[in-house]
Write an enzyme that holds these catalytic residues in place. Sequence first.
Site, PDB file in Angstrom:
ATOM      1  N   ASP A   1      14.298  -0.257   2.245  1.00  0.00           N
ATOM      2  CA  ASP A   1      14.841  -0.567   3.761  1.00  0.00           C
ATOM      3  C   ASP A   1      16.126  -1.391   3.716  1.00  0.00           C
ATOM      4  O   ASP A   1      17.172  -1.154   3.295  1.00  0.00           O
ATOM      5  CB  ASP A   1      13.880  -0.674   4.786  1.00  0.00           C
ATOM      6  CG  ASP A   1      14.271  -0.730   6.187  1.00  0.00           C
ATOM      7  OD1 ASP A   1      15.538  -0.625   6.347  1.00  0.00           O
ATOM      8  OD2 ASP A   1      13.537  -1.192   6.891  1.00  0.00           O
TER       9      ASP A   1
ATOM     10  N   LYS B   1      16.785   4.358   2.422  1.00  0.00           N
ATOM     11  CA  LYS B   1      17.427   4.076   3.806  1.00  0.00           C
ATOM     12  C   LYS B   1      18.772   2.981   3.407  1.00  0.00           C
ATOM     13  O   LYS B   1      18.726   2.020   3.814  1.00  0.00           O
ATOM     14  CB  LYS B   1      16.566   3.258   4.702  1.00  0.00           C
ATOM     15  CG  LYS B   1      15.598   4.068   5.628  1.00  0.00           C
ATOM     16  CD  LYS B   1      15.287   3.260   6.861  1.00  0.00           C
ATOM     17  CE  LYS B   1      13.844   3.780   7.200  1.00  0.00           C
ATOM     18  NZ  LYS B   1      13.168   3.016   8.100  1.00  0.00           N
TER      19      LYS B   1
ATOM     20  N   ARG C   1      -0.941   7.302   6.852  1.00  0.00           N
ATOM     21  CA  ARG C   1      -0.608   7.140   5.321  1.00  0.00           C
ATOM     22  C   ARG C   1      -1.152   8.298   4.651  1.00  0.00           C
ATOM     23  O   ARG C   1      -0.787   9.004   3.602  1.00  0.00           O
ATOM     24  CB  ARG C   1      -1.422   6.129   4.780  1.00  0.00           C
ATOM     25  CG  ARG C   1      -0.647   4.586   4.917  1.00  0.00           C
ATOM     26  CD  ARG C   1      -1.425   3.549   4.196  1.00  0.00           C
ATOM     27  NE  ARG C   1      -1.303   2.153   4.762  1.00  0.00           N
ATOM     28  CZ  ARG C   1      -0.136   1.607   4.701  1.00  0.00           C
ATOM     29  NH1 ARG C   1       1.129   1.955   3.988  1.00  0.00           N
ATOM     30  NH2 ARG C   1      -0.141   0.278   5.206  1.00  0.00           N
TER      31      ARG C   1
ATOM     32  N   ASP D   1       3.221   3.963   6.759  1.00  0.00           N
ATOM     33  CA  ASP D   1       2.315   3.963   8.064  1.00  0.00           C
ATOM     34  C   ASP D   1       2.984   3.421   9.137  1.00  0.00           C
ATOM     35  O   ASP D   1       4.039   2.959   9.144  1.00  0.00           O
ATOM     36  CB  ASP D   1       1.377   2.970   7.614  1.00  0.00           C
ATOM     37  CG  ASP D   1       1.755   1.260   7.540  1.00  0.00           C
ATOM     38  OD1 ASP D   1       2.863   1.291   6.767  1.00  0.00           O
ATOM     39  OD2 ASP D   1       1.202   0.662   8.398  1.00  0.00           O
TER      40      ASP D   1
ATOM     41  N   GLU E   1       7.918   2.262  -5.661  1.00  0.00           N
ATOM     42  CA  GLU E   1       8.024   2.011  -4.263  1.00  0.00           C
ATOM     43  C   GLU E   1       7.915   3.113  -3.219  1.00  0.00           C
ATOM     44  O   GLU E   1       8.454   4.170  -3.806  1.00  0.00           O
ATOM     45  CB  GLU E   1       9.404   1.128  -3.856  1.00  0.00           C
ATOM     46  CG  GLU E   1       8.792  -0.340  -3.690  1.00  0.00           C
ATOM     47  CD  GLU E   1       8.140  -0.689  -2.466  1.00  0.00           C
ATOM     48  OE1 GLU E   1       7.346   0.144  -1.870  1.00  0.00           O
ATOM     49  OE2 GLU E   1       8.421  -1.759  -1.886  1.00  0.00           O
TER      50      GLU E   1
ATOM     51  N   LYS F   1       0.832  -1.054  -0.075  1.00  0.00           N
ATOM     52  CA  LYS F   1      -0.188   0.008  -0.072  1.00  0.00           C
ATOM     53  C   LYS F   1       0.899   1.273   0.095  1.00  0.00           C
ATOM     54  O   LYS F   1       0.348   2.388  -0.381  1.00  0.00           O
ATOM     55  CB  LYS F   1      -0.921  -0.077   1.249  1.00  0.00           C
ATOM     56  CG  LYS F   1      -1.773  -0.955   1.206  1.00  0.00           C
ATOM     57  CD  LYS F   1      -2.512  -1.173   2.803  1.00  0.00           C
ATOM     58  CE  LYS F   1      -3.356  -2.479   2.994  1.00  0.00           C
ATOM     59  NZ  LYS F   1      -4.043  -2.366   4.389  1.00  0.00           N
ATOM     60  N   GLY F   2       1.994   1.115   0.434  1.00  0.00           N
ATOM     61  CA  GLY F   2       2.772   2.205   0.927  1.00  0.00           C
ATOM     62  C   GLY F   2       2.932   3.250  -0.261  1.00  0.00           C
ATOM     63  O   GLY F   2       3.270   4.356  -0.178  1.00  0.00           O
TER      64      GLY F   2
ATOM     65  N   PHE G   1      12.660   5.954  11.532  1.00  0.00           N
ATOM     66  CA  PHE G   1      11.162   5.286  11.080  1.00  0.00           C
ATOM     67  C   PHE G   1      10.316   6.409  10.790  1.00  0.00           C
ATOM     68  O   PHE G   1      10.279   7.464  11.477  1.00  0.00           O
ATOM     69  CB  PHE G   1      10.672   4.506  12.344  1.00  0.00           C
ATOM     70  CG  PHE G   1       9.224   3.846  11.715  1.00  0.00           C
ATOM     71  CD1 PHE G   1       9.424   2.673  11.147  1.00  0.00           C
ATOM     72  CD2 PHE G   1       8.032   4.265  11.935  1.00  0.00           C
ATOM     73  CE1 PHE G   1       8.301   2.244  10.510  1.00  0.00           C
ATOM     74  CE2 PHE G   1       6.892   3.911  11.576  1.00  0.00           C
ATOM     75  CZ  PHE G   1       6.933   2.577  10.869  1.00  0.00           C
ATOM     76  N   VAL G   2       9.940   6.558   9.529  1.00  0.00           N
ATOM     77  CA  VAL G   2       9.200   7.639   8.824  1.00  0.00           C
ATOM     78  C   VAL G   2       7.623   7.044   8.671  1.00  0.00           C
ATOM     79  O   VAL G   2       7.386   6.027   8.451  1.00  0.00           O
ATOM     80  CB  VAL G   2       9.933   8.284   7.742  1.00  0.00           C
ATOM     81  CG1 VAL G   2      11.127   8.688   8.007  1.00  0.00           C
ATOM     82  CG2 VAL G   2      10.069   6.912   6.365  1.00  0.00           C
TER      83      VAL G   2
END
Length: 178
Positions: free
Chosen positions: A104, A133, A167, A161, A100, A44-45, A154-155
């Site tokens: 990470d 990252k 989101r 999310d 994307e 979903k990101g 952590f963003v």
Amino acid sequence: MDIKIDDLKILFTEDEIQNKIKDIASKLNEFYKGEEVYAICVLKGAVMFAVDLVKHLDMPLKMEFIRLSSYGTAFSTSGKVNAVDISLPDLNDKNVLIIEDIIDTGLTAKFLMDFMHCNFKTKSTKFCSLLDKKVCRKTEIEPDYFGFEIDEKFVVGYGLDYEGYYRNLRYIGYVEAK
Ligand code: IMP
Ligand code: MG
């Protein structure tokens, strides 16, 4: 730890994100030179980024959506990539652009690139991520295009999310370690 909206610090504002998207789009427009592209949004990101990015692309373009998940807990990658829905049309001889939100460990990106190579003989496969990252990488994958490099934070926001929340933010925020 629980993330509260008031604890969020802004990492990238709406304007910074939108300007960066225009930069990436102009590189993509230059690279594809009017050739048809299949833009694959990784749900979903990446939904916000993909939707905004394609508005600035000027070649003939089709959008596809696949859904993967890799996050075991709220903050750390499970180490396994879960293909929730990866149904795609025939991509043989097509220009494929994977979109994307963030790279990470790189496991998701590697999984997708391997999936493409195993299933299709594409004309080209490019990987575009809004955030990178790099310090967290556990694979050798590098995006062909990325927006911002970030350190080990952590963003959330703009598609990213925390336990399904945030989101919808127009900016990207993070929580400062206490
Ligand atoms: P990777 O497979 O470890 O590269 O993880 C990629 C996926 O993990 C991304 O597509 C995101 O959905 C999620 N992810 C990684 N870092 C963050 C973060 O800081 N905030 C929210 N989601 C993240
Ligand atoms: Mg994602």
